[in-house]
Design an enzyme around this catalytic site. Structure first.
Site, PDB file in Angstrom:
ATOM      1  N   GLU A 133     -72.649  94.152 116.318  1.00 35.29           N
ATOM      2  CA  GLU A 133     -71.944  94.603 117.532  1.00 35.29           C
ATOM      3  C   GLU A 133     -72.950  95.064 118.586  1.00 35.29           C
ATOM      4  OE1 GLU A 133     -71.283  95.640 114.488  1.00 35.29           O
ATOM      5  OE2 GLU A 133     -69.193  95.136 114.057  1.00 35.29           O
TER       6      GLU A 133
ATOM      7  N   SER B 216     -85.780 101.887 103.828  1.00 38.92           N
ATOM      8  CA  SER B 216     -86.210 100.835 102.902  1.00 38.92           C
ATOM      9  C   SER B 216     -87.655 101.098 102.477  1.00 38.92           C
ATOM     10  CB  SER B 216     -86.156  99.464 103.584  1.00 38.92           C
ATOM     11  OG  SER B 216     -84.880  99.225 104.105  1.00 38.92           O
TER      12      SER B 216
ATOM     13  N   GLU C 102     -88.655  94.318 114.370  1.00 37.74           N
ATOM     14  CA  GLU C 102     -87.760  94.213 113.207  1.00 37.74           C
ATOM     15  C   GLU C 102     -86.777  93.055 113.388  1.00 37.74           C
ATOM     16  OE1 GLU C 102     -85.375  97.718 112.546  1.00 37.74           O
ATOM     17  OE2 GLU C 102     -84.808  97.043 110.543  1.00 37.74           O
TER      18      GLU C 102
ATOM     19  N   GLN D 116     -90.114 102.950 107.702  1.00 36.97           N
ATOM     20  CA  GLN D 116     -89.562 103.241 109.030  1.00 36.97           C
ATOM     21  C   GLN D 116     -88.531 104.364 108.900  1.00 36.97           C
ATOM     22  OE1 GLN D 116     -86.574 100.543 110.093  1.00 36.97           O
ATOM     23  NE2 GLN D 116     -86.859 100.653 112.285  1.00 36.97           N
TER      24      GLN D 116
ATOM     25  N   SER E  10     -83.290 106.002 110.999  1.00 37.06           N
ATOM     26  CA  SER E  10     -81.858 106.297 110.816  1.00 37.06           C
ATOM     27  C   SER E  10     -81.617 107.655 110.190  1.00 37.06           C
ATOM     28  CB  SER E  10     -81.218 105.238 109.914  1.00 37.06           C
ATOM     29  OG  SER E  10     -81.351 103.980 110.484  1.00 37.06           O
TER      30      SER E  10
HETATM   31  C1  LIG Z   1     -80.560  96.587 104.316  1.00 41.07           C
HETATM   32  C2  LIG Z   1     -80.778  97.688 105.311  1.00 41.07           C
HETATM   33  C3  LIG Z   1     -82.047  98.229 105.452  1.00 41.07           C
HETATM   34  C4  LIG Z   1     -82.270  99.270 106.350  1.00 41.07           C
HETATM   35  N1  LIG Z   1     -83.527  99.800 106.443  1.00 41.07           N
HETATM   36  C5  LIG Z   1     -83.745 100.835 107.286  1.00 41.07           C
HETATM   37  C6  LIG Z   1     -85.049 101.434 107.360  1.00 41.07           C
HETATM   38  O1  LIG Z   1     -85.989 101.029 106.663  1.00 41.07           O
HETATM   39  N2  LIG Z   1     -85.236 102.474 108.194  1.00 41.07           N
HETATM   40  C7  LIG Z   1     -84.238 102.949 108.987  1.00 41.07           C
HETATM   41  O2  LIG Z   1     -84.499 103.876 109.755  1.00 41.07           O
HETATM   42  N3  LIG Z   1     -82.974 102.417 108.934  1.00 41.07           N
HETATM   43  C8  LIG Z   1     -82.714 101.379 108.092  1.00 41.07           C
HETATM   44  N4  LIG Z   1     -81.444 100.830 108.004  1.00 41.07           N
HETATM   45  C9  LIG Z   1     -80.365 101.451 108.785  1.00 41.07           C
HETATM   46  C10 LIG Z   1     -79.839 100.594 109.885  1.00 41.07           C
HETATM   47  O3  LIG Z   1     -80.767 100.473 110.919  1.00 41.07           O
HETATM   48  C11 LIG Z   1     -78.531 101.273 110.341  1.00 41.07           C
HETATM   49  O4  LIG Z   1     -77.602 101.080 109.290  1.00 41.07           O
HETATM   50  C12 LIG Z   1     -77.998 100.699 111.607  1.00 41.07           C
HETATM   51  O5  LIG Z   1     -78.788 101.128 112.673  1.00 41.07           O
HETATM   52  C13 LIG Z   1     -76.552 101.113 111.876  1.00 41.07           C
HETATM   53  O6  LIG Z   1     -76.412 102.493 111.887  1.00 41.07           O
HETATM   54  P1  LIG Z   1     -75.256 103.229 111.037  1.00 41.07           P
HETATM   55  O7  LIG Z   1     -75.284 102.679 109.649  1.00 41.07           O
HETATM   56  O8  LIG Z   1     -75.436 104.699 111.249  1.00 41.07           O
HETATM   57  O9  LIG Z   1     -73.880 102.754 111.693  1.00 41.07           O
HETATM   58  P2  LIG Z   1     -73.191 103.312 113.015  1.00 41.07           P
HETATM   59  O10 LIG Z   1     -74.190 103.367 114.116  1.00 41.07           O
HETATM   60  O11 LIG Z   1     -72.477 104.577 112.671  1.00 41.07           O
HETATM   61  O12 LIG Z   1     -72.169 102.167 113.343  1.00 41.07           O
HETATM   62  C14 LIG Z   1     -70.920 102.035 112.662  1.00 41.07           C
HETATM   63  C15 LIG Z   1     -70.172 100.834 113.271  1.00 41.07           C
HETATM   64  O13 LIG Z   1     -69.862 101.105 114.655  1.00 41.07           O
HETATM   65  C16 LIG Z   1     -70.396 100.080 115.477  1.00 41.07           C
HETATM   66  N5  LIG Z   1     -70.887 100.621 116.754  1.00 41.07           N
HETATM   67  C17 LIG Z   1     -71.653 101.750 116.918  1.00 41.07           C
HETATM   68  N6  LIG Z   1     -71.975 101.912 118.226  1.00 41.07           N
HETATM   69  C18 LIG Z   1     -71.414 100.852 118.897  1.00 41.07           C
HETATM   70  C19 LIG Z   1     -71.397 100.439 120.257  1.00 41.07           C
HETATM   71  N7  LIG Z   1     -72.031 101.129 121.207  1.00 41.07           N
HETATM   72  N8  LIG Z   1     -70.723  99.294 120.573  1.00 41.07           N
HETATM   73  C20 LIG Z   1     -70.073  98.567 119.614  1.00 41.07           C
HETATM   74  N9  LIG Z   1     -70.047  98.915 118.302  1.00 41.07           N
HETATM   75  C21 LIG Z   1     -70.708 100.028 117.959  1.00 41.07           C
HETATM   76  C22 LIG Z   1     -71.563  99.512 114.693  1.00 41.07           C
HETATM   77  O14 LIG Z   1     -71.892  98.215 115.107  1.00 41.07           O
HETATM   78  C23 LIG Z   1     -71.012  99.549 113.262  1.00 41.07           C
HETATM   79  O15 LIG Z   1     -70.198  98.451 112.992  1.00 41.07           O
HETATM   80  C24 LIG Z   1     -81.199  99.787 107.124  1.00 41.07           C
HETATM   81  C25 LIG Z   1     -79.911  99.250 106.977  1.00 41.07           C
HETATM   82  C26 LIG Z   1     -79.695  98.214 106.072  1.00 41.07           C
HETATM   83  C27 LIG Z   1     -78.307  97.677 105.934  1.00 41.07           C
END
Ligand SMILES: Cc1cc2nc3c(=O)[nH]c(=O)nc-3n(C[C@H](O)[C@H](O)[C@H](O)COP(=O)(O)OP(=O)(O)OC[C@H]3O[C@@H](n4cnc5c(N)ncnc54)[C@H](O)[C@@H]3O)c2cc1C
Length: 414
Positions: A389, A181, A263, A146, A149
């Site tokens: 969140e 992943s 998912e 997928q 991100s």
């Molecule tokens: C084990 C694991 C596997 C993953 N596998 C994949 C994968 O296969 N493919 C893929 O594409 N992605 C994958 N991801 C990514 C995952 O989907 C993202 O980490 C997730 O969407 C959060 O995005 P970010 O890390 O950019 O955090 P951000 O979006 O930058 O968020 C940072 C913090 O701010 C908070 N926040 C942001 N916006 C808001 C809001 N509107 N209201 C309240 N709080 C808010 C968030 O909750 C978080 O605590 C994976 C992540 C993990 C941990």
């Protein structure tokens, strides 16, 4: 098309014979009971084998999937025209129950491929894409990842910077994905890219990208658990023909939300029961190993922990019962995922409290230091599939009907 549907009991009997002819039975009639100090000293939130070991294991995974498909058990509730057996979901569930009694390779490495991407292709793919990709995915020949991100677009998927620009009968894609992943195992990826500048949410398009195409580079990311289950993926002018576009130009938002709904469902349904990390016997063994069985604070915390784990199991059972009765999934899907990540944190906190220093220094004692991977892996559950969140916002707005936060209206419920 009419199909010759066997009675469920007959199906189960024949399937059991089929499995028994090919695989060994799990000892103790399928129930793996936990015994302190016996078996591998490993407790993990995420399975994180060495990527090289995972790649070496691919031929066995593919043999297993092909054998299942040849027997008619590869996609039990899938449409006949795309390689499925055309049976109701109850037959699939019956087969999955049988599988627990046998020593089999299992589909752990295919959760994203079959649990998230295949249902999206089934819903949005062209007839040609479904006929070509779905049988290959179910036979393990085309493993999918997928590609959503990006460094600046996680929760806020609409901020994606990866661009797809028209080039003759296809597209040229350039950008960077992150946290992908299983990209190191994948043959194809569901990718969301920006195909127009504005308006937001209508400028995204989904593609099925060949992960072996020129211009695709996969770099592993080492996590604090020590594993490297996800990757950065760089796309440099990668050509994707238009017949690998998934859905209409500009429909990528809706397609991404569909994959994310699958998912969340898959994560919320996760089970760590049996001899896994959420085994009551394992916690009792741990408490005894530290001679804390009479400690009132430990007894209280253990009671609380077990209560939360039981509640999560019951919520899962409610969901399963709804699904069996044909009812649409309710808000418990979102609550389940939040419950699971909360419980992972609770487990980490509880184990850390019981172990104290024994949890941070590897003194070779069975069942102690191994827990660090749970404490360090648990935070990942709060992020993957949509952060807690963001899911709480979704529950607030779509289930409780609370007003949207205008300032954040553009953020997608990842
Ligand atoms: C084990 C694991 C596997 C993953 N596998 C994949 C994968 O296969 N493919 C893929 O594409 N992605 C994958 N991801 C990514 C995952 O989907 C993202 O980490 C997730 O969407 C959060 O995005 P970010 O890390 O950019 O955090 P951000 O979006 O930058 O968020 C940072 C913090 O701010 C908070 N926040 C942001 N916006 C808001 C809001 N509107 N209201 C309240 N709080 C808010 C968030 O909750 C978080 O605590 C994976 C992540 C993990 C941990």
């Amino acid at each position: 098309m009419t199909i010759d549907r066997p009675d469920l009991a007959d199906f189960t009997r024949v399937a059991d014979q089929w499995l028994a002819a090919r695989f060994d039975r799990v000892a103790q009639d399928g129930r793996r009971r936990f015994e302190w100090g016996v078996g591998p000293d490993e407790v993990r939130v995420f399975q994180e084998p060495d990527p090289a070991v995972e790649v070496d294991a691919l031929p066995a995974l593919r043999r297993w999937r092909r054998e299942l498909c040849a027997g008619g058990y590869g996609w039990i509730d899938g449409p006949l025209e795309y390689g499925g057996a055309g049976l109701p979901a109850a037959y699939r569930r019956a087969f999955e129950s049988l599988l627990r009694n046998y020593v089999v390779v299992g589909d752990g490495a295919l959760t994203i491929s079959l649990g998230m991407i295949a249902p999206t292709i089934l819903r949005f793919g062209t007839e040609e894409q479904r006929r070509e990709l779905l049988p290959a995915m179910y036979s393990g020949d085309a493993i999918a990842c997928q590609l959503f991100s990006e460094p600046g677009a996680g929760s806020d998927l609409a901020a994606i910077g990866t661009r797809a620009v028209r080039d003759g009968d296809g597209w040229r894609i350039t950008g960077q994905k992150v946290w992908t992943s299983g990209a190191h195992l994948a043959d194809i990826g569901e990718l969301i890219a920006r195909t127009a500048v504005e308006p937001r949410h209508k400028n995204l398009t989904a593609f099925i990208v060949d992960m072996h195409a020129p211009g695709v580079e996969v770099r592993p990311l080492r996590q604090m658990t020590g594993g490297a289950a996800f990757n950065e993926v760089f796309l440099d002018n990668v050509f994707v023909s238009d017949d690998r576009r998934l859905g209409e130009v500009g429909a990528g938002w809706q397609i991404a939300l569909t994959t994310l709904a699958h998912e969340r469902n898959a994560m919320g349904n996760s089970s760590f029961g049996g001899a896994g990390i959420l085994s009551t016997e394992r916690f009792i063994g741990l408490i005894r190993s530290q001679d804390l069985q009479d400690d009132p604070a430990v007894r209280r915390d253990f009671g609380e922990l077990v209560s939360h784990l039981r509640m999560a199991r019951w919520t899962n059972e409610v969901m399963a019962a709804r699904a069996r009765s044909g009812a649409a999934p309710g808000p418990e899907i979102a609550l389940n995922k939040i419950g699971l990540s909360d419980n992972m944190r609770r487990v980490g906190d509880f184990v850390g409290g019981v172990l104290g220093p024994a949890g941070v220094a590897d003194a070779g004692e069975w069942g102690t230091f191994a827990w660090t991977s749970v404490a360090l892996g648990a935070p990942g559950y709060r992020l993957g599939g949509g952060t807690d969140e963001i899911i709480r916002n979704t529950v607030a707005q779509r289930v409780l009907g609370l007003p949207r936060d205008d300032e954040r209206a553009g953020k997608v419920a990842r």
